[in-house]
Design a protein around this motif. Structure first.
Motif, mmCIF file in Angstrom:
data_model
loop_
_atom_site.group_PDB
_atom_site.id
_atom_site.type_symbol
_atom_site.label_atom_id
_atom_site.label_comp_id
_atom_site.label_asym_id
_atom_site.label_seq_id
_atom_site.Cartn_x
_atom_site.Cartn_y
_atom_site.Cartn_z
ATOM 1 N N MET A 51 0.833 -1.199 0.000
ATOM 2 C CA MET A 51 0.000 0.000 0.000
ATOM 3 C C MET A 51 0.872 1.256 0.000
ATOM 4 N N ASP A 52 1.961 1.237 0.770
ATOM 5 C CA ASP A 52 2.882 2.375 0.756
ATOM 6 C C ASP A 52 3.423 2.621 -0.649
ATOM 7 N N LYS A 53 3.774 1.530 -1.337
ATOM 8 C CA LYS A 53 4.313 1.669 -2.691
ATOM 9 C C LYS A 53 3.287 2.276 -3.638
ATOM 10 N N LYS A 54 2.026 1.893 -3.494
ATOM 11 C CA LYS A 54 0.981 2.471 -4.342
ATOM 12 C C LYS A 54 0.937 3.990 -4.178
ATOM 13 N N HIS A 55 0.951 4.434 -2.929
ATOM 14 C CA HIS A 55 0.870 5.875 -2.679
ATOM 15 C C HIS A 55 2.138 6.591 -3.120
ATOM 16 N N ASP A 56 3.287 5.986 -2.898
ATOM 17 C CA ASP A 56 4.537 6.600 -3.341
ATOM 18 C C ASP A 56 4.573 6.722 -4.861
ATOM 19 N N THR A 57 4.105 5.680 -5.550
ATOM 20 C CA THR A 57 4.109 5.692 -7.010
ATOM 21 C C THR A 57 3.148 6.740 -7.541
ATOM 22 N N CYS A 58 1.989 6.876 -6.918
ATOM 23 C CA CYS A 58 1.042 7.920 -7.315
ATOM 24 C C CYS A 58 1.663 9.302 -7.144
ATOM 25 N N LYS A 59 2.358 9.505 -6.033
ATOM 26 C CA LYS A 59 2.987 10.799 -5.768
ATOM 27 C C LYS A 59 4.027 11.137 -6.827
ATOM 28 N N GLU A 60 4.752 10.121 -7.294
ATOM 29 C CA GLU A 60 5.796 10.337 -8.292
ATOM 30 C C GLU A 60 5.236 10.923 -9.585
ATOM 31 N N VAL A 61 4.027 10.521 -9.951
ATOM 32 C CA VAL A 61 3.460 10.975 -11.228
ATOM 33 C C VAL A 61 2.435 12.088 -11.053
ATOM 34 N N GLY A 62 2.132 12.453 -9.812
ATOM 35 C CA GLY A 62 1.198 13.553 -9.588
ATOM 36 C C GLY A 62 -0.252 13.147 -9.459
ATOM 37 N N ILE A 63 -0.510 11.891 -9.090
ATOM 38 C CA ILE A 63 -1.874 11.453 -8.801
ATOM 39 C C ILE A 63 -2.129 11.656 -7.309
ATOM 40 N N SER A 64 -3.214 12.348 -6.982
ATOM 41 C CA SER A 64 -3.564 12.575 -5.588
ATOM 42 C C SER A 64 -4.078 11.278 -4.963
ATOM 43 N N THR A 65 -3.968 11.165 -3.640
ATOM 44 C CA THR A 65 -4.444 9.969 -2.962
ATOM 45 C C THR A 65 -5.178 10.337 -1.677
ATOM 46 N N LYS A 66 -6.083 9.446 -1.293
ATOM 47 C CA LYS A 66 -6.739 9.502 0.005
ATOM 48 C C LYS A 66 -6.685 8.091 0.578
ATOM 49 N N ARG A 67 -6.014 7.951 1.710
ATOM 50 C CA ARG A 67 -5.789 6.628 2.289
ATOM 51 C C ARG A 67 -6.554 6.484 3.602
ATOM 52 N N VAL A 68 -7.233 5.348 3.733
ATOM 53 C CA VAL A 68 -7.917 5.017 4.969
ATOM 54 C C VAL A 68 -7.411 3.663 5.447
ATOM 55 N N ASP A 69 -6.809 3.628 6.635
ATOM 56 C CA ASP A 69 -6.367 2.385 7.253
ATOM 57 C C ASP A 69 -7.311 2.046 8.399
ATOM 58 N N VAL A 70 -7.883 0.849 8.342
ATOM 59 C CA VAL A 70 -8.821 0.386 9.359
ATOM 60 C C VAL A 70 -8.145 -0.717 10.166
ATOM 61 N N PRO A 71 -8.141 -0.637 11.495
ATOM 62 C CA PRO A 71 -7.529 -1.703 12.294
ATOM 63 C C PRO A 71 -8.128 -3.060 11.949
ATOM 64 N N PRO A 72 -7.315 -4.105 11.819
ATOM 65 C CA PRO A 72 -7.834 -5.409 11.393
ATOM 66 C C PRO A 72 -8.822 -6.035 12.368
ATOM 67 N N ASP A 73 -8.808 -5.587 13.626
ATOM 68 C CA ASP A 73 -9.754 -6.131 14.599
ATOM 69 C C ASP A 73 -10.972 -5.232 14.790
ATOM 70 N N ALA A 74 -11.096 -4.197 13.978
ATOM 71 C CA ALA A 74 -12.258 -3.307 14.067
ATOM 72 C C ALA A 74 -13.503 -4.015 13.529
ATOM 73 N N PRO A 75 -14.687 -3.564 13.932
ATOM 74 C CA PRO A 75 -15.912 -4.156 13.384
ATOM 75 C C PRO A 75 -15.958 -4.018 11.865
ATOM 76 N N ALA A 76 -16.550 -4.986 11.202
ATOM 77 C CA ALA A 76 -16.643 -4.961 9.740
ATOM 78 C C ALA A 76 -17.331 -3.693 9.245
ATOM 79 N N GLU A 77 -18.303 -3.200 10.024
ATOM 80 C CA GLU A 77 -19.051 -2.011 9.618
ATOM 81 C C GLU A 77 -18.141 -0.798 9.433
ATOM 82 N N GLU A 78 -17.027 -0.750 10.182
ATOM 83 C CA GLU A 78 -16.102 0.367 10.026
ATOM 84 C C GLU A 78 -15.459 0.343 8.640
#
Length: 292
Positions: A51-78
């Motif tokens: 996932m880090d590589k995806k965002h780094d690669t987007c930054k290299e070419v000028g594609i904006s990103t919005k990243r959401v990380d959800v804890p793996p033990d969080a409820p599915a609804e989150e």
């Protein structure tokens, strides 16, 4: 001993980057900014690194990103709400959900929440269905990378026996359907192997083209392939070592043992991975172009 051709992804990735950059320039000239939204629900180091590589690669070419990380033990609804928010966000033109997901999450419920128009990895059910029937809106990045590598290194698929080790929905099932399709890059006879397969070595020795995505380090050794096979190793597995780094990256294939018999083989890392990342950018641009 054969001198196996190394099917490296970097040259193809560099060429694709140049063409993607040109298309990005056209979008910017029209006042359009591609934005990739991503969702990660995992604490696996390999998933986080990818996932880090995806965002780094987007930054290299000028594609904006919005990243959401959800804890793996969080409820599915989150997770469901995170996907819904990005899907409804007018600034987000493309959406990617990292799999596999935790066991308590209903993957079908996540897939149903990804807007087909923003889907960049054939995750939405309607897009996966269109691929199966031969009318794809979007081709998943990793299967597309496999086909491009085979074509670039003159590995013919038509009439060949292809064995895929792994049956996940993100990579293996779409790839099997693409290889079965009529036309360039397809027309293969495909066998898909998995954990319930009886006598895996017998199946893999029948392969003229072997593709692995099982996530099992060195699952395939030299005794399990026939001379002249072309091997595409998709998996990148981290194994512990005694050196200062503490680990190294290996594929599903025992590289040194198999390359002695193969006619062509992908290195790990450096094979499928670099091209996969560029194809994600390619799909982001295509999704944005369709919406614009």
């Amino acid at each position: 001993m054969t001198d196996a051709t190394l099917m490296r992804g970097r040259p193809l990735a560099d060429d694709l980057r140049a063409r993607t950059s040109e298309r990005l320039g056209v979008l910017r000239s029209r006042g359009v900014t591609p934005t990739l939204g991503t969702v990660l629900m995992s604490d696996d180091e390999a998933d986080e690194a990818f996932m880090d590589k995806k965002h780094d690669t987007c930054k290299e070419v000028g594609i904006s990103t919005k990243r959401v990380d959800v804890p793996p033990d969080a409820p599915a609804e989150e997770l469901y709400r995170a996907v819904e928010r990005l899907g409804a966000d007018e600034d987000v033109t493309a959406l990617f959900v990292q799999v596999p997901l935790p066991e308590h999450v209903d993957e079908r419920a996540v897939r149903n929440r990804v807007p087909p128009a923003k889907d960049v990895d054939c995750f939405a059910p309607v897009n996966l269905g269109r691929l199966v029937v031969g009318s794809p809106r979007v081709t998943p990045a990793t299967p597309a990378a496999v086909l491009r590598l085979l074509a670039a290194y003159d590995v013919e698929t038509a009439g060949r026996d292809v064995v895929i080790v792994g049956r996940n929905t993100a990579i293996c099932k779409p790839l099997a359907n693409l290889l079965l399709a009529r036309g360039s890059g397809g027309d293969a006879t495909v066998t898909v192997c998995h954990t319930a397969t009886t006598d895996l070595p017998a199946k893999t020795r029948d392969a003229e083209i072997l593709v692995t995505a099982a996530g099992a380090p060195r699952l395939i050794d030299g005794s399990m392939v026939s001379a002249g096979v072309s091997v595409v190793d998709i998996s990148v597995n981290r194994v512990e070592t005694d050196d200062d780094k503490g680990y190294k990256l290996v594929g599903d294939v025992d590289f040194e043992g198999v390359r002695k018999k193969a006619s062509a083989i992908t290195p790990v890392p450096g094979g499928v991975g670099p091209l996969t990342l560029e194809l994600i950018l390619h799909n982001v641009v295509e999704a944005t172009e369709r919406q614009a």
